[in-house]
Design a protein around this motif. Sequence first.
Motif, PDB file in Angstrom:
ATOM      1  N   ARG A  73     -13.265 -28.382  37.713  1.00 27.80           N
ATOM      2  CA  ARG A  73     -13.537 -29.650  37.041  1.00 27.80           C
ATOM      3  C   ARG A  73     -12.234 -30.262  36.545  1.00 27.80           C
TER       4      ARG A  73
ATOM      5  N   GLU B  69     -10.616 -33.746  34.231  1.00 24.98           N
ATOM      6  CA  GLU B  69     -10.823 -34.900  33.383  1.00 24.98           C
ATOM      7  C   GLU B  69     -10.026 -36.043  33.998  1.00 24.98           C
TER       8      GLU B  69
ATOM      9  N   THR C  57     -13.057 -42.234  30.640  1.00 21.52           N
ATOM     10  CA  THR C  57     -12.867 -40.828  30.972  1.00 21.52           C
ATOM     11  C   THR C  57     -14.123 -40.308  31.651  1.00 21.52           C
ATOM     12  N   SER C  58     -13.937 -39.429  32.591  1.00 17.94           N
ATOM     13  CA  SER C  58     -15.042 -38.727  33.231  1.00 17.94           C
ATOM     14  C   SER C  58     -14.620 -37.288  33.465  1.00 17.94           C
ATOM     15  N   ILE C  59     -15.558 -36.379  33.279  1.00 16.89           N
ATOM     16  CA  ILE C  59     -15.366 -34.999  33.709  1.00 16.89           C
ATOM     17  C   ILE C  59     -16.028 -34.914  35.072  1.00 16.89           C
TER      18      ILE C  59
ATOM     19  N   LYS D 286      -6.314 -34.404  34.395  1.00 17.73           N
ATOM     20  CA  LYS D 286      -6.035 -33.159  33.680  1.00 17.73           C
ATOM     21  C   LYS D 286      -7.130 -32.166  34.019  1.00 17.73           C
TER      22      LYS D 286
ATOM     23  N   ASP E 113     -10.119 -29.876  33.142  1.00 17.50           N
ATOM     24  CA  ASP E 113     -11.112 -29.994  32.068  1.00 17.50           C
ATOM     25  C   ASP E 113     -10.734 -29.066  30.931  1.00 17.50           C
ATOM     26  N   ARG E 114     -10.572 -29.608  29.739  1.00 18.25           N
ATOM     27  CA  ARG E 114     -10.117 -28.811  28.592  1.00 18.25           C
ATOM     28  C   ARG E 114     -11.085 -27.692  28.234  1.00 18.25           C
TER      29      ARG E 114
END
Length: 163
Positions: free
Chosen positions: A71, A73, A113-115, A143, A145-146
Amino acid sequence: MARENEIRDGESAVAYPTEFDAGLVFIGRIHTPWTSRLMTPRQGRADGPICRIEIFEPWQAALDGVERFERLEVLYWLHMSRRDLLRQSPANDGTSRGTFALRSPVRPNPIGTSIVELVSVEANILNVRGMDCLDGTPLLDLKPDRSLFKPIAPPQPGDFETG
């Protein structure tokens, strides 16, 4: 159905500034099936269509290693959005809330923003599921996914004190 740029009952706008504090560089472009905000899903769906994220030169080398993540971001510039509404009525029922209490694309700085689920990487193209923006949307950043990461160090005494 609402028109794209109308001000609904209960909404209010502000005169938008003519000078800005920062500059951004678009590092790519997002390709989706949607050409109208009225047709775009309100939230990305894991079972939605495969969309393509195109990375421009010279940023393509920054993709090295991205395939290891399931995944991502995605941060993007909602270039077709109004930027002047302070209060919005998303249900168009006469009630309204402040813009910062909503996930609406209408914002002073229209950063979306989208994951997304990373389906595949083909050179400078990322195939993903879960986008919710218009075709041609400018890409700001990617980035991992945190939620895939753990904190680096345990909290230390004094970390959360304010002075």
